[in-house]
Every structure is written in structure tokens, then in C-alpha cells.
Design an enzyme around this catalytic site. Sequence first.
Site, PDB file in Angstrom:
ATOM      1  N   ASN A 132     -36.208   7.441  -6.522  1.00 54.77           N
ATOM      2  CA  ASN A 132     -35.896   6.387  -7.483  1.00 54.77           C
ATOM      3  C   ASN A 132     -36.401   5.060  -6.950  1.00 54.77           C
ATOM      4  OD1 ASN A 132     -34.681   5.233  -9.829  1.00 54.77           O
ATOM      5  ND2 ASN A 132     -32.947   4.570  -8.584  1.00 54.77           N
ATOM      6  N   THR A 133     -36.727   4.148  -7.868  1.00 57.04           N
ATOM      7  CA  THR A 133     -36.986   2.764  -7.481  1.00 57.04           C
ATOM      8  C   THR A 133     -35.967   1.889  -8.189  1.00 57.04           C
ATOM      9  OG1 THR A 133     -38.564   0.937  -7.467  1.00 57.04           O
ATOM     10  CG2 THR A 133     -38.786   2.508  -9.271  1.00 57.04           C
ATOM     11  N   HIS A 134     -35.398   0.956  -7.439  1.00 58.26           N
ATOM     12  CA  HIS A 134     -34.321   0.111  -7.966  1.00 58.26           C
ATOM     13  C   HIS A 134     -34.706  -1.347  -7.734  1.00 58.26           C
ATOM     14  CE1 HIS A 134     -30.200  -0.827  -9.118  1.00 58.26           C
ATOM     15  NE2 HIS A 134     -30.167  -1.689  -8.127  1.00 58.26           N
ATOM     16  N   ASP A 143     -27.602   4.919  -7.371  1.00 53.14           N
ATOM     17  CA  ASP A 143     -28.209   3.881  -6.533  1.00 53.14           C
ATOM     18  C   ASP A 143     -27.779   3.979  -5.072  1.00 53.14           C
ATOM     19  OD1 ASP A 143     -29.546   2.881  -8.758  1.00 53.14           O
ATOM     20  OD2 ASP A 143     -27.881   1.580  -9.290  1.00 53.14           O
ATOM     21  N   ARG A 149     -22.850  15.269 -20.618  1.00 58.86           N
ATOM     22  CA  ARG A 149     -23.842  14.972 -19.585  1.00 58.86           C
ATOM     23  C   ARG A 149     -24.339  16.245 -18.878  1.00 58.86           C
ATOM     24  NH1 ARG A 149     -24.735   9.921 -18.130  1.00 58.86           N
ATOM     25  NH2 ARG A 149     -22.768   9.247 -19.026  1.00 58.86           N
TER      26      ARG A 149
HETATM   27  C1  GRF Z   1     -38.049  -0.849 -12.916  1.00 60.44           C
HETATM   28  O1  GRF Z   1     -37.721  -2.149 -12.490  1.00 60.44           O
HETATM   29  C2  GRF Z   1     -37.209   0.158 -12.198  1.00 60.44           C
HETATM   30  O2  GRF Z   1     -36.888  -0.189 -10.891  1.00 60.44           O
HETATM   31  C3  GRF Z   1     -35.969   0.167 -13.031  1.00 60.44           C
HETATM   32  O3  GRF Z   1     -36.450   0.141 -14.353  1.00 60.44           O
HETATM   33  C4  GRF Z   1     -37.664  -0.595 -14.380  1.00 60.44           C
HETATM   34  C5  GRF Z   1     -38.679   0.218 -15.150  1.00 60.44           C
HETATM   35  O4  GRF Z   1     -39.696  -0.599 -15.646  1.00 60.44           O
HETATM   36  N1  GRF Z   1     -35.108   1.288 -12.703  1.00 60.44           N
HETATM   37  P1  GRF Z   1     -40.810  -0.083 -16.702  1.00 60.44           P
HETATM   38  O5  GRF Z   1     -40.094   0.425 -17.924  1.00 60.44           O
HETATM   39  O6  GRF Z   1     -41.582   1.005 -16.024  1.00 60.44           O
HETATM   40  O7  GRF Z   1     -41.652  -1.292 -16.960  1.00 60.44           O
END
Ligand code: GRF
Length: 183
Positions: free
Chosen positions: A102-104, A140, A61
Amino acid sequence: MTRLGVLASGTGSILQAIVDAGLPVALVLTDRRCGAVEIAAQAGVPVEVVERTDFTKAFDRDAYTRTVVEVLKRHEIELVAMAGFGTVIPGIWDAYPDRVLNTHPALLPAFKGWHPVRDALAYGVKVTGCTVHFATPEMDAGPILAQEAVPVLADDTEQTLHERIKQVERRLYPETIRKVMQA
Ligand code: GRF
């Protein structure tokens, strides 16, 4: 203008939303051949595939992260937005402290990890949502910048619920990235 790099591994629909919002993406970096590569190519955004070949426990990693950072630095990236990146690279923090977003697809700190939508459904929550946050070495975690709730419907599957969450992410994430770029 801040040079923004987007890290993705999946279909790239969040990346597409970032591009469609008019944010100037200077680089898309992926860990595999995936939809995000095509989206970047169509948008005329430079793409680098730093292919991860090892998915075993022996995966180096640190070496992989060093390569990712080298590529980001070569493209003079200043702010990193993860958009469904499938490899955990905590070491990126050393090179980009407070500069990784990041988006979660859950309301953190609930449902951390790789299957937040499945886990929310299994738990039986009636409301979930999405969280945009600064990433820290802990997965996260990190200061929350924006959150929005999404109701869970009685007949939801993992796919239908995730798609409804992503509809929110496609608006909220670009909006939040823009604010960070302007700050
Ligand atoms: C999103 O829901 C994001 O929050 C998560 O992975 C997904 C990515 O979606 N970490 P996409 O591949 O851009 O459609």
C-alpha cells in the site's frame, strides 16, 4: 515473473505511474467505475470492476472480500498493490499474507485513516510525506518499506499538498514495488 494486480478506486494517477514505470501489471481491479478503469483500458491491461453497491453499515465485507480474492486468483495474481482502493478488505490478508502493498499519503504511523492530508494540515505539521508499506489486517499498519518527506507550504490546500505528495508517490511506489518483485 511475479503477476502483479493493482487495486484502485480513484483517478488512477498512481496506477498510471506504475504502468509508465514499465511494471508488468497483470490485472487492475476496482470497486467502482473510475478513472483507473480508463487508464487500464488504455494501457491494454485487463480490468475487473467488482462493484461495491452497498455503502451502509449492512455492507457484507467478508462476502465482498471473497469475491475480490476469487477474481485475483482467477487471474493468478501473486502480488497485490493497493493504489487508492476505497474499500477496506482486511480478509485479503488470509489469501495474500505478506503479499499486499500500500501507499499512504502521510508519514505513518502519523495520520492513519481516510483523510491523512486534511488531518496533517489541520494539525499544523510543517512536514508530511508518503509511506509505502506491506499491508496487514490493521488499516495503515504493517512493515514500512519506504518513506519520503514532503514539506507543507504556508498556502497549501488539501488539494495542492496531496498533489505534491502524489508526485513523490508516483516515483517511490513503482520503485518499491519493483524491489519487492525482484526480491
Ligand atoms: C494516493 O495518494 C494514495 O496514497 C492514496 O490514494 C491516492 C490515490 O491517488 N491511498 P490516484 O487516484 O491514483 O490519483
